[in-house]
Design an enzyme around this catalytic site. Sequence first.
Site, PDB file in Angstrom:
ATOM      1  N   GLU A 128       0.820  -1.209   0.000  1.00  0.00           N
ATOM      2  CA  GLU A 128       0.000   0.000   0.000  1.00  0.00           C
ATOM      3  C   GLU A 128       0.854   1.260   0.000  1.00  0.00           C
ATOM      4  O   GLU A 128       0.511   2.256  -0.661  1.00  0.00           O
ATOM      5  CB  GLU A 128      -0.949  -0.004   1.201  1.00  0.00           C
ATOM      6  N   HIS A 198     -11.497  -5.970   7.980  1.00  0.00           N
ATOM      7  CA  HIS A 198     -12.248  -5.706   6.744  1.00  0.00           C
ATOM      8  C   HIS A 198     -13.539  -4.958   7.048  1.00  0.00           C
ATOM      9  O   HIS A 198     -14.548  -5.126   6.351  1.00  0.00           O
ATOM     10  CB  HIS A 198     -12.563  -7.013   6.008  1.00  0.00           C
TER      11      HIS A 198
END
Length: 395
Positions: A128, A198
């Site tokens: 990321e 998540h």
Amino acid sequence: MLCLYSASRRFGLLKCAKLRRAYSAVVDAGVEPVRGMDLGVAHSKLLLRSVAAVRNSAELQTLGVADGETRKMNMCQAINDTLRLTLTTDDTAVVFGEDVAFGGVFRCSVGLADEFGGERVFNTPLTEQGIAGFGIGMAAMGHTSIAEIQFADYIFPAFDQLANEAAKFRYRSGNEFNAGGLTVRTPSAAVGHGGHYHSQSPEAFFAHVPGLKVVVPRSAVQAKGLLMSAIRDPNPTIVFEPKILYRSAVEQVPVDDYMLPLSQAEILKPGADVTVVGYGSQIYVLENAIQMIERDMPGVSCELIDLRTIMPYDAETVAQSVNKTGRMVIAHEAPRIQGFASELAAEIQERCFLRLESPIERVCGLSLPHPLVFERFYMPCAVRVYEAIKRSLNY
């Protein structure tokens, strides 16, 4: 030792079962205050489900797309349509991220690599920080750089690049360079079974960073218009997409290219007695809470506002509403402590102090890691918002 372990485990399971039974009274549609009401986005009256609804949309009329062709899309398809339009009309645009060339884990970029080629739609390594850094470099060199972070929960390794590089690049170079062409898309918020990693809503972290814009859409029509504005805005922008909405409902979405204004809240329902504010998927929770309040307290009307942009946010629209109603309830999924509701509550208290009739209410996620089994305890559901509105009105 084994017996003790087995006994403690049985006790824990029994305790969990009791908690689930106790909680079922809250979510059971047959009990107070739900009483058989259909909850959730699938039953929302806020969606533009018909062509007539699009034609009657004042905002879309202003943009000149209300009378054009529409196509039935869910939010995922609307995002895909926006990316396709961007790649078609902007030769400098590139789309990249983990698994993006395959369509992405949620299929928001499906078919784009086949249509536009691997040089413009491509996969990245699982890094990321690298995705953000690469995107900043592409934007600085004049590209329209559209990055995807696969889940908002994993955006934190990119925080340094976004907060210290993308946000400050223009300022520290005296506007000689900038990363304004960077847009970061990322699925966020709870989905019912995501657990710790998540389900998070990290928008408040980025709203604290001068130089970034932060957007959270609530529907397909909104997602297309706000994402297009984010891509074309001359500032680095992060779009948090509530993933539970990707396929929860469909709208008639204008086929034409259009841009919804950033930093402009939308009054979804006018009212006179209390201002209810939220964004993203929480809007439908607020809608249900308002329906229950107005059913149970005849004569009361609630004003519902979708912020849409979290940074810079539209404090003026909210303040005007609160000056009229004298009350405000704010809700979001992120934890209550240091959540965005704290910022908005402080700002409105400063602007509207002499007009407030009751303390500002915040209905937020709990300040603990997002739980899996007990997610429904964590979430700011319609019943919790209902109780907060009721407290505000009865103060």
